[in-house]
Scaffold this motif. Structure first.
Motif, PDB file in Angstrom:
ATOM      1  N   GLU A   1       7.676   9.623  -3.434  1.00  0.00           N
ATOM      2  CA  GLU A   1       6.244   9.589  -3.190  1.00  0.00           C
ATOM      3  C   GLU A   1       5.949   8.687  -2.007  1.00  0.00           C
ATOM      4  O   GLU A   1       6.444   7.568  -1.924  1.00  0.00           O
ATOM      5  CB  GLU A   1       5.516   9.088  -4.435  1.00  0.00           C
ATOM      6  CG  GLU A   1       5.629  10.076  -5.583  1.00  0.00           C
ATOM      7  CD  GLU A   1       5.211   9.481  -6.906  1.00  0.00           C
ATOM      8  OE1 GLU A   1       5.020   8.267  -6.970  1.00  0.00           O
ATOM      9  OE2 GLU A   1       5.091  10.253  -7.883  1.00  0.00           O
ATOM     10  N   GLN A   2       5.157   9.157  -1.086  1.00  0.00           N
ATOM     11  CA  GLN A   2       4.841   8.393   0.106  1.00  0.00           C
ATOM     12  C   GLN A   2       3.702   7.427  -0.189  1.00  0.00           C
ATOM     13  O   GLN A   2       2.605   7.836  -0.562  1.00  0.00           O
ATOM     14  CB  GLN A   2       4.449   9.322   1.252  1.00  0.00           C
ATOM     15  CG  GLN A   2       4.155   8.587   2.540  1.00  0.00           C
ATOM     16  CD  GLN A   2       3.937   9.539   3.703  1.00  0.00           C
ATOM     17  OE1 GLN A   2       4.142  10.733   3.559  1.00  0.00           O
ATOM     18  NE2 GLN A   2       3.534   9.004   4.836  1.00  0.00           N
TER      19      GLN A   2
ATOM     20  N   GLU B   1      -0.154  14.934   4.224  1.00  0.00           N
ATOM     21  CA  GLU B   1       0.154  13.799   3.348  1.00  0.00           C
ATOM     22  C   GLU B   1      -0.204  12.488   4.016  1.00  0.00           C
ATOM     23  O   GLU B   1      -0.833  11.617   3.414  1.00  0.00           O
ATOM     24  CB  GLU B   1       1.628  13.817   2.943  1.00  0.00           C
ATOM     25  CG  GLU B   1       1.952  14.864   1.909  1.00  0.00           C
ATOM     26  CD  GLU B   1       3.159  14.475   1.079  1.00  0.00           C
ATOM     27  OE1 GLU B   1       3.684  13.368   1.271  1.00  0.00           O
ATOM     28  OE2 GLU B   1       3.564  15.288   0.241  1.00  0.00           O
ATOM     29  N   GLU B   2       0.215  12.334   5.280  1.00  0.00           N
ATOM     30  CA  GLU B   2      -0.097  11.096   5.997  1.00  0.00           C
ATOM     31  C   GLU B   2      -1.592  10.974   6.247  1.00  0.00           C
ATOM     32  O   GLU B   2      -2.153   9.876   6.175  1.00  0.00           O
ATOM     33  CB  GLU B   2       0.697  11.014   7.306  1.00  0.00           C
ATOM     34  CG  GLU B   2       2.171  10.752   7.077  1.00  0.00           C
ATOM     35  CD  GLU B   2       2.955  10.539   8.364  1.00  0.00           C
ATOM     36  OE1 GLU B   2       2.340  10.543   9.462  1.00  0.00           O
ATOM     37  OE2 GLU B   2       4.191  10.360   8.285  1.00  0.00           O
TER      38      GLU B   2
END
Length: 435
Positions: free
Chosen positions: A55-56, A101-102
């Motif tokens: 998970e980021q 995501e980022e």
């Protein structure tokens, strides 16, 4: 797709497309409405969604200054140093952010910093201008995602969790938040219990898709089963919501946490809105985070044909602007699907009618219990705070000394909270079919 109780809310909808795409040559099926209907675009996975088991939770190195502030928010706010830290923050370009995501993680980080910056001194010390080194990148990231430049339910709950043990289950003991604000364990509990309510809804979202397919194929047995699963999922949401009592102190929620979820639309503490420096010279008004921004509740209403009235309906539709665009598209596709209620009425099937009514009753019960929670955490907590019996601790921060008063009768989204919640509950109850 089979039910998966471990599916996070973001993934549930990324794996869920409504039926209706054109069938291969030679295939046909019974249908109501056009044979060919547009297929729902896949919903994105939130940045918290496990990606290859990892998970980021950190942005790339160029965004270290944002992450450093974000990870220290409770302490910076408690010591009243956040605003000075933001003023010293470098102006960073958003061009190094790669992928959704980022971008979602950046939106989460910048929205938390923004809420802390605005409310560091409490409601009487709010600011009128968000400085350009925060406002410009927050605006750019928001534009890229189709989200407003404020903390929303999608940030606060859907994107703000991680597993402690990457291989462990999605239970509260194995979960933590990524970014925090004042409120300590009560804030953590509020975020994660709300996340578990969303997680409990996942089988219900999948059941809706199966039900719509069953209506199109005139498959009454599958439809009946899907409605059973939907009613059970909504019941499980109520069970998850009851855990709020175990993890959230009402005094801390009311006097400390709530102000950081407040927006600058329909808020007496910020009647003019907020100027995003470098973006617009005119102030802009956005609603704060609210459960009314939850995609699942809108999806259930549309599927069950619940029609809310007047101001409540207008407020709920405005809250859709605070959802990720693919979630809005999902709700709209359900609205355009064949009417479940009309199908049940025309079927003359008493069993199907009973299954439908169980879904509506479960949703009305969930909304009734939400009113119970709001009564405890706002009305009763406000009364105790007024007579000086509230003793918020738990890493409280500066606003703990003087509980906010501007939103005593309003939700963080700006609605008149009890009239709104009761109206929505009552119109839900009215959605049952008379037998």
């Amino acid at each position: 797709m089979e039910q998966d109780s471990e599916s996070p809310p973001g993934q549930a909808m990324s794996d869920t497309a409504l039926p209706g795409a054109a069938q291969p040559h030679g295939e046909s099926r019974p249908h109501s409405g056009p044979l060919v209907r547009p297929r729902l675009p896949s919903l994105p996975r939130f940045p918290s969604q496990p990606e290859r088991g990892v998970e980021q939770t950190e942005l790339p190195a160029p965004y270290g200054p944002w992450m450093e502030i974000a990870h220290d928010l409770p302490q910076l706010i408690a010591s009243r140093r956040l605003r000075s830290q933001v003023h010293q923050m470098p102006q960073l370009s958003t061009r190094h952010l790669r992928g959704r995501e980022e971008l979602h993680l950046a939106h989460l980080v910048l929205s938390f910093i923004t809420m802390g910056y605005i409310w560091q001194e409490g409601e009487e010390g709010s600011v009128k201008v968000l400085p350009r080194n925060l406002a410009i990148p927050f605006w750019e990231v928001s534009q890229a995602l189709g989200l407003p430049p404020i903390l929303s339910h999608a940030d606060f709950v859907l994107a703000n969790w991680r597993r402690k043990d990457p291989n462990g289950s999605l239970e509260i003991e194995n979960l933590d938040t990524i970014i925090s604000l004042p409120g300590g364990e009560s804030l953590r509990g509020f975020i994660l219990v709300t996340f578990l309510v969303e997680k409990a809804a996942v089988p219900g979202i999948k059941a809706i898709v199966r039900a719509i397919r069953a209506i199109l194929q005139l498959d009454e047995e599958t439809l009946h089963q899907a409605l059973q699963e939907l009613a059970e999922a909504i019941g499980d949401m109520s069970k998850a919501l009851k855990r709020m009592h175990d993890y959230v102190d009402p005094a801390v929620f009311y006097a400390v946490i709530r102000i950081f979820l407040s927006g600058w639309k329909d808020n007496p503490a910020m009647p003019q809105g907020l100027v995003y420096e470098g973006v617009s010279e005119e102030p802009m008004a956005y609603s704060g985070g609210s459960a009314a921004q939850s995609t699942v509740l809108h999806a259930f209403d549309e599927f069950l044909g619940i029609r809310h009235s007047g101001e409540s309906n207008a407020f709920l539709h405005r809250m859709r602007d605070y959802m990720p665009p693919p979630h809005r598209a999902f709700v709209e596709e359900i609205r355009r699907a064949p009417s479940l209620k009309q199908h049940v009425l025309s079927s003359g099937d008493a069993g199907l009618c009973a299954a439908f009514n169980r879904c509506v009753s479960a949703l009305a019960d969930f909304r009734s219990y939400h009113i119970t929670i709001v009564t405890k955490y706002i009305t009763i907590a406000a009364a105790k705070a007024k007579v000086g019996r509230a003793e918020p601790g738990d890493g409280a921060g500066p606003s703990a000394g003087k509980p906010p008063s501007a939103l005593e009768t309003k939700g963080t989204g700006g609605s008149h909270i009890f009239s709104f919640l009761k109206s929505v509950r009552d119109t839900t109850r009215e959605g049952t079919i008379s037998v």
